[in-house]
Design a protein around this motif. Structure first.
Motif, mmCIF file in Angstrom:
data_model
loop_
_atom_site.group_PDB
_atom_site.id
_atom_site.type_symbol
_atom_site.label_atom_id
_atom_site.label_comp_id
_atom_site.label_asym_id
_atom_site.label_seq_id
_atom_site.Cartn_x
_atom_site.Cartn_y
_atom_site.Cartn_z
ATOM 1 N N LYS A 77 0.695 -1.218 0.295
ATOM 2 C CA LYS A 77 0.394 0.052 -0.078
ATOM 3 C C LYS A 77 1.135 1.058 0.415
ATOM 4 N N ASP A 78 2.396 1.100 0.300
ATOM 5 C CA ASP A 78 2.693 2.346 0.344
ATOM 6 C C ASP A 78 3.784 2.812 -0.845
ATOM 7 N N MET A 79 3.548 1.979 -1.676
ATOM 8 C CA MET A 79 4.582 2.214 -2.979
ATOM 9 C C MET A 79 2.657 1.839 -3.530
ATOM 10 N N LEU A 80 1.850 1.703 -3.511
ATOM 11 C CA LEU A 80 1.035 2.313 -4.424
ATOM 12 C C LEU A 80 0.690 3.566 -4.324
ATOM 13 N N VAL B 270 2.833 5.391 -6.284
ATOM 14 C CA VAL B 270 2.374 5.850 -7.102
ATOM 15 C C VAL B 270 1.076 6.902 -7.806
ATOM 16 N N ALA B 271 -0.055 6.797 -6.884
ATOM 17 C CA ALA B 271 -1.344 8.105 -6.497
ATOM 18 C C ALA B 271 -0.553 8.863 -6.307
ATOM 19 N N LEU C 184 7.634 8.100 -11.781
ATOM 20 C CA LEU C 184 6.332 7.086 -10.503
ATOM 21 C C LEU C 184 5.956 7.318 -9.109
ATOM 22 N N PHE C 185 7.334 6.328 -8.557
ATOM 23 C CA PHE C 185 7.715 6.274 -7.438
ATOM 24 C C PHE C 185 8.036 7.994 -6.677
ATOM 25 N N THR C 186 8.664 8.361 -7.638
ATOM 26 C CA THR C 186 9.538 8.974 -6.339
ATOM 27 C C THR C 186 9.793 9.915 -7.610
ATOM 28 N N THR C 187 10.268 11.030 -6.321
ATOM 29 C CA THR C 187 11.132 12.095 -7.856
ATOM 30 C C THR C 187 12.426 12.652 -7.031
ATOM 31 N N ARG C 188 13.051 12.937 -8.194
ATOM 32 C CA ARG C 188 14.207 13.347 -7.977
ATOM 33 C C ARG C 188 14.398 15.350 -8.099
ATOM 34 N N LEU C 189 15.523 15.048 -7.321
ATOM 35 C CA LEU C 189 15.979 15.989 -6.652
ATOM 36 C C LEU C 189 17.306 17.101 -6.065
ATOM 37 N N GLN C 190 18.129 18.488 -6.271
ATOM 38 C CA GLN C 190 19.068 18.776 -6.765
ATOM 39 C C GLN C 190 18.814 19.362 -5.354
ATOM 40 N N THR C 191 19.522 19.297 -4.322
ATOM 41 C CA THR C 191 19.360 20.572 -3.354
ATOM 42 C C THR C 191 20.414 21.431 -3.384
ATOM 43 N N ASN D 185 7.417 9.885 -3.215
ATOM 44 C CA ASN D 185 5.817 11.445 -4.003
ATOM 45 C C ASN D 185 4.938 11.434 -2.989
ATOM 46 N N ASN D 186 4.543 9.810 -2.133
ATOM 47 C CA ASN D 186 4.387 10.956 -1.096
ATOM 48 C C ASN D 186 4.308 12.062 0.145
ATOM 49 N N LEU D 187 5.256 11.661 0.316
ATOM 50 C CA LEU D 187 5.907 13.275 0.910
ATOM 51 C C LEU D 187 5.674 13.577 0.511
#
Length: 271
Positions: free
Chosen positions: A101-104, A107-108, A139-146, A156-158
């Motif tokens: 559920k956390d992974m989905l 995705v959501a 879909l699962f994560t967002t990648r950024l550079q500080t 993504n849920n964060l």
């Protein structure tokens, strides 16, 4: 060998025919997938305000859909009951969904971020205690550079479950600089000097106009505040420049910064 083929030819030919059809279906699915991806890319580029981050995920989902449908046709071709498979996949999907559920949820959240677009690639954002420049939204994560150059991969849920501060979305921003003033200095002289600082900075926007006012009266100082609007791309350069000019005004003796001090009184008993 020839006699074996003659004996089993009626059994082998239908299998070879089905294998050939399956290969044809896979090849057709590949062509349809390519055609759909090209059409999708052209169609999305014609739509205004479509972010580039939306395209990779949409193309991936389109490929899964086309190949999934082709897989069902191939299974049906070999006599597999696809209805039972669909039911089994549905039941299994529910079980897997509960376990993951956390992974989905990520995705959501990723789909929601792509649809609502609170930020785009290249935006400077802050959310959930993480800040930096967006590099890629998946879909699962967002990648950024500080801002210090560190790579961060954030679920993504964060982002979705916290307030998002986007420093790049608006075309202009306002900065505030507080300048403390001693009670012994002339308020009029200090405000005149700070107004000259604001007037000397050509990158400040005229609408809204810069402001200078008494922010508050502290125990040891009068706090003046300078407010001005600038273009977002020039925010930090102007902010640092104005601070430097304020420091120059202090060095010229036009105003003094109050220093905290303590007074200690020692009383001796009269004996």
């Amino acid at each position: 060998m020839i006699s074996f083929l003659n004996q089993h030819l009626a059994f082998i030919l239908p299998i070879l025919y089905k294998i050939a059809l399956a290969a044809g279906l896979l090849f057709g699915a590949h062509l349809v997938s390519k055609l759909c991806l090209v059409s999708l890319e052209k169609g999305l580029h014609k739509i205004k305000n479509i972010d580039d981050t939306f395209l990779p995920v949409t193309k991936l989902m389109m490929q899964y859909l086309v190949y999934g449908i082709a897989g069902l046709f191939i299974l049906n071709l070999f006599g597999v009951n696809t209805a039972s498979i669909v039911t089994l996949v549905g039941v299994g999907g529910l079980s897997i969904g509960l376990a993951l559920k956390d992974m989905l949820s990520n995705v959501a959240s990723g789909l929601a971020l792509l649809m609502l677009r609170p930020f785009r690639n290249g935006d400077a954002v802050e959310a959930g205690g993480v800040s930096g420049v967006i590099k890629e939204i998946g879909l699962f994560t967002t990648r950024l550079q500080t801002f210090s150059g560190v790579y961060v991969c954030v679920p993504n849920n964060l982002f979705w479950s916290n307030s998002i501060l986007n420093y790049s979305r608006n075309k202009k921003r306002r900065f505030e600089i507080q300048v403390p003033l001693t009670y012994f200095d002339s308020l009029d002289s200090a405000m005149t000097a700070l107004n000259e600082v604001l007037s000397s900075e050509p990158r400040l926007l005229d609408d809204p106009a810069p402001q200078l006012f008494v922010k508050k009266l502290n125990f040891s100082a009068v706090v003046l505040e300078m407010r001005a609007w600038v273009k977002t791309a020039e925010y930090w350069d102007v902010y640092w420049s104005v601070n430097q000019k304020v420091k120059a005004v202090m060095e010229q003796g036009k105003m003094a910064v109050p220093l905290l001090r303590k007074e200690i009184q020692i009383q001796k008993d009269a004996d």
